[in-house]
Design a protein around this motif. Structure first.
Motif, PDB file in Angstrom:
ATOM      1  N   MET A 201       1.111  -1.238  -0.010  1.00  0.00           N
ATOM      2  CA  MET A 201      -0.020   0.135   0.058  1.00  0.00           C
ATOM      3  C   MET A 201       0.815   1.321   0.030  1.00  0.00           C
ATOM      4  N   VAL A 202       0.520   2.358  -0.508  1.00  0.00           N
ATOM      5  CA  VAL A 202       0.722   3.745  -0.545  1.00  0.00           C
ATOM      6  C   VAL A 202      -0.233   4.471   0.151  1.00  0.00           C
ATOM      7  N   LEU A 203       0.175   5.207   1.172  1.00  0.00           N
ATOM      8  CA  LEU A 203      -0.977   6.170   1.889  1.00  0.00           C
ATOM      9  C   LEU A 203      -0.395   7.805   1.918  1.00  0.00           C
ATOM     10  N   VAL A 204      -1.450   8.522   1.416  1.00  0.00           N
ATOM     11  CA  VAL A 204      -1.211   9.930   1.837  1.00  0.00           C
ATOM     12  C   VAL A 204      -1.847   9.907   3.121  1.00  0.00           C
ATOM     13  N   THR A 205      -1.160  10.650   3.839  1.00  0.00           N
ATOM     14  CA  THR A 205      -1.920  10.782   5.327  1.00  0.00           C
ATOM     15  C   THR A 205      -1.360  11.929   5.951  1.00  0.00           C
ATOM     16  N   HIS A 206      -2.078  12.810   6.957  1.00  0.00           N
ATOM     17  CA  HIS A 206      -1.605  13.764   7.912  1.00  0.00           C
ATOM     18  C   HIS A 206      -1.521  13.031   9.426  1.00  0.00           C
ATOM     19  N   GLU A 207      -1.784  11.674   9.229  1.00  0.00           N
ATOM     20  CA  GLU A 207      -1.821  11.205  10.734  1.00  0.00           C
ATOM     21  C   GLU A 207      -0.452  10.719  10.792  1.00  0.00           C
ATOM     22  N   MET A 208       0.429  11.594  11.603  1.00  0.00           N
ATOM     23  CA  MET A 208       1.982  11.255  11.928  1.00  0.00           C
ATOM     24  C   MET A 208       2.253  10.018  12.688  1.00  0.00           C
ATOM     25  N   VAL A 209       1.290  10.087  13.857  1.00  0.00           N
ATOM     26  CA  VAL A 209       1.706   8.677  14.794  1.00  0.00           C
ATOM     27  C   VAL A 209       1.270   7.584  13.808  1.00  0.00           C
ATOM     28  N   PHE A 210       0.281   7.514  13.411  1.00  0.00           N
ATOM     29  CA  PHE A 210      -0.278   6.477  12.481  1.00  0.00           C
ATOM     30  C   PHE A 210       0.874   5.854  11.535  1.00  0.00           C
TER      31      PHE A 210
END
Length: 263
Positions: A201-210
């Protein structure tokens, strides 16, 4: 477990919208079984990169490979509709705004792809859809319409819909950004389980801890380029690039959480 052979290979990818150059020679390898998190400021090109990998946007030049299928984008036309549908089925994508069919129940949304793209028999597609709804914790919502589901439940239906196509990889485009805070965790938990099972998977995210906990590698994007990439313990705890450092400094809770790791 990640393998050495890249499942996704992006080479020198460029994309402009009019005079705005959004991607500037992006190259990225994603080994099979790995989870790559794309982080960075808004406008960095993260979502455009995902859309180019899935060919929802046609790159201006460069090359994209998913599995054994390679698309050379240098002045070439995209494949025909049938080939394109097959390519996209192998690269499942989950969007931030769910994109469920409002007139279809959850099970109908999930079974639509296998029925109409893969030509699966209706009963077989329905059974598969119910199994994937159970996988994301929504077996009891199979006959519910999207309007009767919370945002988190709708997003989990969207993930089940992507899984039902048996993709080789899944691309997640800020899938929690449209959710109320109390609903974010249920969606992230599904993604965490998929990562643990070895889904590429490739994830664009702003959930830094995750991203720090789940990703096998993190790529920081800025101004249409990947400026730093490596394991989360390096990029997110001990970033070397000044732009990465400035970006992460804005996430004060993240910085405090992992301050001891970086000391």
């Amino acid at each position: 477990m990640a393998t050495a052979e890249p499942m996704i290979e992006v080479n020198d990818l460029w994309k402009a919208f009019g005079a705005l150059q959004v991607l500037k020679g992006i190259s990225l390898d994603v080994p099979g079984g790995s989870a790559v998190a794309l982080i960075g400021p808004s406008g960095a090109g993260k979502s455009t990169l995902l859309r180019c990998i899935n060919l929802l946007e046609q790159p201006d030049r460069g090359r994209v490979r998913v599995g054994d299928q390679t698309i050379d984008c240098a002045g070439a036309k995209l494949p025909d509709d049938k080939q394109l549908a097959g390519f996209r089925a192998r690269t499942g994508m989950v969007f931030q705004l769910f994109n469920l069919f409002p007139h279809m129940t959850a099970v109908e949304n999930v079974s639509a792809g296998p029925r109409f793209v893969k030509k699966m028999q209706p009963n077989e597609a329905k059974d598969m859809a119910i199994a994937f709804l159970a996988k994301v914790g929504l077996a009891d919502k199979a006959n519910a319409y999207p309007s009767h589901l919370s945002g988190g439940q709708q997003q989990r239906v969207a993930i089940a819909r992507a899984l039902a196509m048996s993709p080789e990889v899944i691309l997640f485009d800020e899938v929690t950004s449209a959710l109320d805070p109390e609903l974010v965790g249920e969606v992230l938990e599904v993604i965490r389980e998929l990562a643990e099972e070895g889904m590429t998977m490739v994830l664009v995210t702003h959930e830094m801890v995750f991203a720090h906990e789940v990703a096998t590698s993190v790529a920081f994007m800025s101004d249409g380029a990947i400026v730093e990439m490596g394991p989360p313990s390096e990029v997110m705890v001990r970033p070397q690039n000044s732009r990465t450092q400035a970006f992460l400094a804005r996430f004060h809770s993240f910085t405090r959480t992992f301050a001891a790791v970086g000391s």
